[in-house]
Design an enzyme around this catalytic site. Structure first.
Site, PDB file in Angstrom:
ATOM      1  N   ARG A  30     -10.209   1.570  10.014  1.00 44.25           N
ATOM      2  CA  ARG A  30      -9.575   2.649  10.785  1.00 44.25           C
ATOM      3  C   ARG A  30     -10.487   3.864  10.940  1.00 44.25           C
ATOM      4  O   ARG A  30     -10.356   4.633  11.890  1.00 44.25           O
ATOM      5  CB  ARG A  30      -8.269   3.087  10.108  1.00 44.25           C
ATOM      6  CG  ARG A  30      -7.180   2.029  10.127  1.00 44.25           C
ATOM      7  CD  ARG A  30      -5.916   2.544   9.454  1.00 44.25           C
ATOM      8  NE  ARG A  30      -4.858   1.556   9.449  1.00 44.25           N
ATOM      9  CZ  ARG A  30      -4.025   1.344  10.464  1.00 44.25           C
ATOM     10  NH1 ARG A  30      -4.140   2.053  11.572  1.00 44.25           N
ATOM     11  NH2 ARG A  30      -3.083   0.414  10.377  1.00 44.25           N
ATOM     12  N   LYS A 109      -0.687  -9.154  -1.043  1.00 49.90           N
ATOM     13  CA  LYS A 109       0.237  -9.809  -1.963  1.00 49.90           C
ATOM     14  C   LYS A 109       1.407  -8.873  -2.223  1.00 49.90           C
ATOM     15  O   LYS A 109       1.220  -7.704  -2.557  1.00 49.90           O
ATOM     16  CB  LYS A 109      -0.463 -10.128  -3.288  1.00 49.90           C
ATOM     17  CG  LYS A 109      -1.695 -11.001  -3.136  1.00 49.90           C
ATOM     18  CD  LYS A 109      -2.468 -11.124  -4.439  1.00 49.90           C
ATOM     19  CE  LYS A 109      -3.733 -11.956  -4.262  1.00 49.90           C
ATOM     20  NZ  LYS A 109      -4.522 -12.069  -5.514  1.00 49.90           N
ATOM     21  N   ALA A 147     -12.057  -7.762  -6.309  1.00 43.09           N
ATOM     22  CA  ALA A 147     -12.969  -7.529  -5.192  1.00 43.09           C
ATOM     23  C   ALA A 147     -14.382  -7.221  -5.672  1.00 43.09           C
ATOM     24  O   ALA A 147     -15.369  -7.697  -5.085  1.00 43.09           O
ATOM     25  CB  ALA A 147     -12.445  -6.389  -4.328  1.00 43.09           C
ATOM     26  N   LYS A 198       3.090 -11.596  -9.946  1.00 42.62           N
ATOM     27  CA  LYS A 198       2.078 -11.365 -10.982  1.00 42.62           C
ATOM     28  C   LYS A 198       1.703  -9.892 -11.081  1.00 42.62           C
ATOM     29  O   LYS A 198       1.349  -9.405 -12.159  1.00 42.62           O
ATOM     30  CB  LYS A 198       0.857 -12.248 -10.730  1.00 42.62           C
ATOM     31  CG  LYS A 198       0.141 -12.016  -9.403  1.00 42.62           C
ATOM     32  CD  LYS A 198      -0.977 -11.000  -9.484  1.00 42.62           C
ATOM     33  CE  LYS A 198      -1.638 -10.790  -8.140  1.00 42.62           C
ATOM     34  NZ  LYS A 198      -2.745  -9.802  -8.201  1.00 42.62           N
TER      35      LYS A 198
END
EC number: 1.1.1.94
Length: 342
Positions: A30, A109, A147, A198
């Site tokens: 963005r 998620k 990541a 989780k």
């Protein structure tokens, strides 16, 4: 193979850099100034400081041009790397931008906070609301993956689940190389439930560790948390074997025990006496477990699924219950048989 990653946060950037070693990859974000800085310096200083990105990675601030890059390849792939809260908008933009059939994966998620919808339900609703839109094969890429480690090129294994076998094969072609392995699944519900629940359970284990309750307590929480995840997943239509795989127990172990886990950090800091507002301000990144904890609890209540750890996390996050008091309540529960279904 042409790939477009939509979202230049930590996970989107890491996956884009990995894929760029083999494929023609464009990363969209963005903030045009941030993308320009990444292109000039080869580093995402805001999310992955100190890690050099692939020099082959291209950057594009124009959404339509970024989407057109993947669409120009018949085997191309669009990957949405936004939080759950941005998935609807991004899906809508893709569907109104593409000119023909496309394939799309998302990395987020969780459940939608207000509707309690799973990501694939959100995507399906947006596509159904656009009559005449081109056909889109869609699915999720999920599993135990920090990541930063992916950006460093360390080994990682993930699961892809979607609406067609072709999508899984395309995801494997895109990412199954170097230190990353991709496994296919057809249990879209199961892998999404695992990825959402989780994060909530990681808050619980973080709180336990923050209170100094020891490794025995952590193991108990992870194991009984897996039972909660499995019960809810089966009630929503997932398969038992999914929760024994990467998207279930694999992702749970990583997020509940790894020091890079944002959700685990939330639990640790709550145990130290910080308020939720203080914790989130200090964190600076999205912790999806906080966003979807109430949705998980609501779905459990709706389907008659017992999830005491999840309820305890919600009480600590939103009802002012102290972390130590939540543990005391869990320890006072009646004895029962051990089974993921009880």
């Amino acid at each position: 193979m042409k790939l477009t990653i939509l979202g230049a946060g930590a996970w989107g950037t890491a996956l884009a850099s990995h894929a760029a070693a083999t494929h023609d990859v464009v990363l969209w974000g963005r903030d045009a100034d941030e993308l320009a800085a990444m292109a000039a310096g080869g580093v995402n200083a805001g999310y992955l400081p100190g890690i050099s990105l692939s020099p082959r990675l291209a950057y594009e601030a124009d959404f339509a041009r970024a989407v057109a890059h993947a669409e120009s390849d018949p085997s191309g792939l669009l990957i949405v790397a936004t939080p759950v809260s941005g998935l609807r908008e991004t899906t809508r933009r893709i569907a109104t931008t593409i000119k023909g059939p496309a394939a799309m994966l998302w990395l987020c998620k969780g459940f939608e906070a207000d509707t309690h919808a799973m990501p694939h339900q959100m995507v399906r609703a947006e596509l159904d609301a656009l009559p005449g839109a081109p056909a889109i094969d869609y699915g999720v890429l999920t599993g135990p993956s920090f990541a930063r480690e992916v950006a460093l090129g360390l080994p990682c294994a993930l699961t892809v689940a979607g609406t067609s076998p072709v999508l899984g094969e395309r995801a494997q072609a895109a990412f199954h190389h170097h230190a990353m392995r991709i496994y296919r699944s057809d249990d879209l519900i199961g892998v999404e439930v695992g990825g959402a629940v989780k994060n909530v359970l990681a808050i619980a284990t973080g709180a336990s560790d923050g209170l100094g309750l020891g490794l025995n307590a952590r193991a108990a929480l992870v194991t009984r948390g897996l039972a909660e995840m499995t019960r809810l997943g089966l009630a929503l239509g997932g398969r038992l074997d999914t929760f024994m795989g990467l998207a279930g127990v694999g992702d749970l172990i990583l997020t509940a025990t790894g020091d890079l886990s944002r959700n685990r950090k939330v639990g640790q800091q709550l145990a130290a006496g910080k308020t939720l507002a203080q914790v989130l301000a200090d964190l600076g990144h999205v912790a999806e477990g906080v966003r979807c904890a109430q949705a998980v609890a609501a779905l459990a209540a709706q389907h008659g699924v017992d999830m005491p750890i999840t309820r305890a996390v919600c009480a600590v996050l939103f009802e002012g219950l102290g972390a130590a008091d939540a543990v005391a309540q869990l320890l006072q529960r009646d004895a029962r048989d051990e089974s993921p279904l009880h």
